[in-house]
Design a protein around this motif. Structure first.
Motif, PDB file in Angstrom:
ATOM      1  N   SER A   1       0.410  -1.303  -0.100  1.00  0.00           N
ATOM      2  CA  SER A   1       0.211  -0.166  -0.349  1.00  0.00           C
ATOM      3  C   SER A   1       1.183   1.198   0.228  1.00  0.00           C
ATOM      4  N   GLU A   2       0.592   2.517  -1.036  1.00  0.00           N
ATOM      5  CA  GLU A   2       1.443   3.453  -1.328  1.00  0.00           C
ATOM      6  C   GLU A   2       0.087   4.762  -0.867  1.00  0.00           C
ATOM      7  N   PRO A   3       0.331   5.842  -0.311  1.00  0.00           N
ATOM      8  CA  PRO A   3      -0.308   6.939  -0.466  1.00  0.00           C
ATOM      9  C   PRO A   3      -0.542   7.125  -1.473  1.00  0.00           C
ATOM     10  N   GLY A   4      -1.787   7.755  -2.271  1.00  0.00           N
ATOM     11  CA  GLY A   4      -2.475   7.599  -3.458  1.00  0.00           C
ATOM     12  C   GLY A   4      -2.385   7.116  -4.451  1.00  0.00           C
ATOM     13  N   ALA A   5      -1.949   5.568  -3.998  1.00  0.00           N
ATOM     14  CA  ALA A   5      -1.369   4.716  -5.326  1.00  0.00           C
ATOM     15  C   ALA A   5      -2.832   3.791  -4.920  1.00  0.00           C
ATOM     16  N   GLU A   6      -2.806   2.764  -6.110  1.00  0.00           N
ATOM     17  CA  GLU A   6      -4.072   1.891  -6.122  1.00  0.00           C
ATOM     18  C   GLU A   6      -2.441   0.791  -5.529  1.00  0.00           C
ATOM     19  N   SER A   7      -3.584  -0.055  -4.573  1.00  0.00           N
ATOM     20  CA  SER A   7      -2.498  -1.206  -3.824  1.00  0.00           C
ATOM     21  C   SER A   7      -2.347  -2.150  -4.987  1.00  0.00           C
ATOM     22  N   LEU A   8      -1.120  -3.256  -4.540  1.00  0.00           N
ATOM     23  CA  LEU A   8      -0.935  -3.873  -4.828  1.00  0.00           C
ATOM     24  C   LEU A   8      -0.969  -5.148  -4.066  1.00  0.00           C
ATOM     25  N   THR A   9      -1.694  -6.552  -4.324  1.00  0.00           N
ATOM     26  CA  THR A   9      -2.177  -7.366  -3.369  1.00  0.00           C
ATOM     27  C   THR A   9      -1.528  -9.360  -4.114  1.00  0.00           C
ATOM     28  N   ASP A  10      -1.726  -9.997  -3.594  1.00  0.00           N
ATOM     29  CA  ASP A  10      -1.803 -11.182  -3.922  1.00  0.00           C
ATOM     30  C   ASP A  10      -0.002 -11.153  -4.303  1.00  0.00           C
ATOM     31  N   LEU A  11       0.447 -10.572  -3.366  1.00  0.00           N
ATOM     32  CA  LEU A  11       2.235 -10.765  -3.689  1.00  0.00           C
ATOM     33  C   LEU A  11       2.761 -12.027  -2.938  1.00  0.00           C
ATOM     34  N   ALA A  12       3.629 -12.369  -2.959  1.00  0.00           N
ATOM     35  CA  ALA A  12       4.483 -13.703  -2.996  1.00  0.00           C
ATOM     36  C   ALA A  12       5.580 -13.757  -2.288  1.00  0.00           C
ATOM     37  N   LEU A  13       5.799 -12.633  -2.431  1.00  0.00           N
ATOM     38  CA  LEU A  13       7.469 -11.594  -1.748  1.00  0.00           C
ATOM     39  C   LEU A  13       7.874 -10.201  -2.519  1.00  0.00           C
ATOM     40  N   ALA A  14       8.372  -9.791  -1.619  1.00  0.00           N
ATOM     41  CA  ALA A  14       8.665  -8.322  -1.424  1.00  0.00           C
ATOM     42  C   ALA A  14      10.110  -7.798  -1.089  1.00  0.00           C
ATOM     43  N   ILE A  15      11.073  -8.080  -2.451  1.00  0.00           N
ATOM     44  CA  ILE A  15      12.307  -7.074  -2.004  1.00  0.00           C
ATOM     45  C   ILE A  15      12.783  -6.268  -2.069  1.00  0.00           C
ATOM     46  N   VAL A  16      13.034  -5.230  -1.333  1.00  0.00           N
ATOM     47  CA  VAL A  16      13.012  -3.632  -1.174  1.00  0.00           C
ATOM     48  C   VAL A  16      14.701  -3.550  -1.516  1.00  0.00           C
ATOM     49  N   CYS A  17      15.004  -2.452  -1.892  1.00  0.00           N
ATOM     50  CA  CYS A  17      16.178  -2.095  -2.755  1.00  0.00           C
ATOM     51  C   CYS A  17      17.004  -0.510  -2.167  1.00  0.00           C
ATOM     52  N   ASN A  18      17.953  -0.421  -1.822  1.00  0.00           N
ATOM     53  CA  ASN A  18      17.706   1.236  -1.810  1.00  0.00           C
ATOM     54  C   ASN A  18      19.156   0.668  -2.896  1.00  0.00           C
ATOM     55  N   THR A  19      20.189   0.267  -3.629  1.00  0.00           N
ATOM     56  CA  THR A  19      20.635   0.472  -4.756  1.00  0.00           C
ATOM     57  C   THR A  19      20.416  -0.736  -5.010  1.00  0.00           C
ATOM     58  N   SER A  20      22.037  -1.072  -6.193  1.00  0.00           N
ATOM     59  CA  SER A  20      21.852  -1.673  -7.138  1.00  0.00           C
ATOM     60  C   SER A  20      23.239  -1.967  -8.103  1.00  0.00           C
ATOM     61  N   PRO A  21      23.775  -3.458  -7.141  1.00  0.00           N
ATOM     62  CA  PRO A  21      22.721  -4.224  -7.460  1.00  0.00           C
ATOM     63  C   PRO A  21      22.609  -4.697  -6.334  1.00  0.00           C
ATOM     64  N   TRP A  22      21.635  -5.643  -6.666  1.00  0.00           N
ATOM     65  CA  TRP A  22      20.563  -6.363  -4.900  1.00  0.00           C
ATOM     66  C   TRP A  22      21.523  -7.584  -4.631  1.00  0.00           C
ATOM     67  N   THR A  23      22.565  -8.317  -5.046  1.00  0.00           N
ATOM     68  CA  THR A  23      23.477  -9.181  -3.687  1.00  0.00           C
ATOM     69  C   THR A  23      24.240  -9.386  -4.895  1.00  0.00           C
ATOM     70  N   PHE A  24      25.209 -10.271  -4.484  1.00  0.00           N
ATOM     71  CA  PHE A  24      26.158 -10.837  -5.389  1.00  0.00           C
ATOM     72  C   PHE A  24      26.676 -12.390  -5.517  1.00  0.00           C
ATOM     73  N   LEU A  25      26.311 -13.089  -6.177  1.00  0.00           N
ATOM     74  CA  LEU A  25      26.886 -14.314  -6.611  1.00  0.00           C
ATOM     75  C   LEU A  25      28.016 -14.479  -7.028  1.00  0.00           C
ATOM     76  N   GLY A  26      29.189 -14.795  -5.836  1.00  0.00           N
ATOM     77  CA  GLY A  26      30.423 -14.532  -6.212  1.00  0.00           C
ATOM     78  C   GLY A  26      30.849 -12.928  -6.711  1.00  0.00           C
ATOM     79  N   ASN A  27      31.330 -13.240  -7.799  1.00  0.00           N
ATOM     80  CA  ASN A  27      31.617 -11.971  -8.326  1.00  0.00           C
ATOM     81  C   ASN A  27      30.443 -11.208  -9.425  1.00  0.00           C
ATOM     82  N   ARG A  28      29.812 -11.734  -9.671  1.00  0.00           N
ATOM     83  CA  ARG A  28      28.241 -11.578 -10.390  1.00  0.00           C
ATOM     84  C   ARG A  28      27.245 -10.973  -9.852  1.00  0.00           C
ATOM     85  N   PRO A  29      27.072  -9.619  -9.901  1.00  0.00           N
ATOM     86  CA  PRO A  29      26.291  -9.001  -9.301  1.00  0.00           C
ATOM     87  C   PRO A  29      25.116  -9.057  -9.920  1.00  0.00           C
TER      88      PRO A  29
END
Length: 321
Positions: free
Chosen positions: A201-229
């Motif tokens: 739910s976000e103020p002023g926007a339509e809600s997204l429902t029935d989500l199975a997971l949510a990842i909140v990111c403050n930067t990119s990359p999200w993670t690394f697999l070894g040296n692979r972003p």
């Protein structure tokens, strides 16, 4: 310059000898005090004392993303303010997402050299952070607020983090192979819950429902697999608010497609498709689940939550880089 070094002796990729070398190098240019952490929360407490001291100019975190997160929460225990010490990072963990997102070398010796060069050049930047707190009117209302540097998650990815932590408690080393095994086990455990229970739910926007997971990111990359972003939200940045990657289904086909897209993701393109939602530059929003789900912040499993309220705070932290 007066500085405090907060060192995690259990950091995955540094030894006692390496720490001694790094401490000696930093002490050659700084009036250095050293705290070696002894318990969970010790880094946070040390950084909080440094913030309250008034005479510390810089706090250096030597460790992984968990150590960095504790230091950040200690420095910002009363919120961002003028005159707080800056932070510098010497990566010592298995992944070091925050340090690498800042462009630092993943090798602690090279990163120390880069830090000393930055100090001599007066090089720094002020970055945005995420802040998550309990949602008013819910059973999580009284949960303490927590700053995060690169990501938070509700649902599947947090479950994987929890499984990895359980294995580490049993003496397993934190390796990328360990994470892959726990991803597979977490998916097997979700067999009877393919459709999601999460609402965004976000103020002023339509809600997204029935989500199975949510990842909140403050930067990119999200993670690394070894040296692979891996880019879950390619547009996420320390200079904007928060991004969200959400999946609507955890069916085998949906998970296989999203996993393949994550492995092939780039700064220009992340996961996409019918069951994928990507949101950019959100300042305030809430995740709420019909059932308690695993919750994680910067790779630290925080138990089960039914709700969490997020805020993207621009220009929250001064970083030497």
């Amino acid at each position: 310059m007066r500085a405090l070094l907060v060192a995690n002796p259990k950091a995955t990729t540094t030894s006692a000898r390496t720490r001694d070398v790094l401490i000696h190098a930093l002490a050659s240019d700084l009036k250095l005090e050293v705290v070696v952490t002894e318990f969970r929360g010790h880094a946070r407490d040390a950084a909080r004392r440094a913030a309250d001291d008034g005479g510390i100019d810089l706090v250096v975190a030597l460790g992984g993303d968990g150590t960095v997160n504790e230091v950040v929460n200690g420095l910002l225990h009363d919120g961002p303010a003028e005159g707080l010490p800056g932070i510098a990072v010497v990566p010592g963990g298995s992944t070091n997402v925050f340090a690498r997102a800042l462009g630092l070398p993943n090798d602690p010796v090279e990163a120390t050299g880069a830090l000393l060069d930055a100090l001599r050049d007066g090089s720094e930047r002020t970055i945005g952070l995420g802040l998550v707190s309990g949602t008013p009117g819910t059973e999580d209302e009284g949960v303490p607020s927590r700053w995060f540097t690169f990501c938070a998650g509700l649902g599947f990815d947090a479950g994987v983090v929890g499984r990895v932590e359980q294995q580490r408690v049993r003496g397993k080393r934190s390796t990328h192979a360990l994470y892959v095994r726990q991803v597979m086990r977490q998916f097997a455990g979700e067999r009877n819950r393919r459709h999601g229970t999460i609402t965004l739910s976000e103020p002023g926007a339509e809600s997204l429902t029935d989500l199975a997971l949510a990842i909140v990111c403050n930067t990119s990359p999200w993670t690394f697999l070894g040296n692979r972003p891996v880019y879950a939200s390619p547009r996420a940045s320390f200079d904007t608010a928060l991004d969200v990657l959400a999946l609507g289904r955890l069916s085998p086909s949906a998970v296989a497609m999203s996993a393949a897209q994550l492995l092939m993701s780039s700064p220009e393109r992340g996961p996409r498709g019918k069951h994928v939602a990507s949101l950019h530059d959100l300042t305030d929003f809430t995740l709420h689940s019909q059932a308690p789900l695993p919750f994680q912040v910067d790779g630290d499993h925080l138990g089960l939550r039914t709700s969490a309220t997020f805020r993207g705070v621009r220009r929250a932290l001064r970083v030497i880089v």
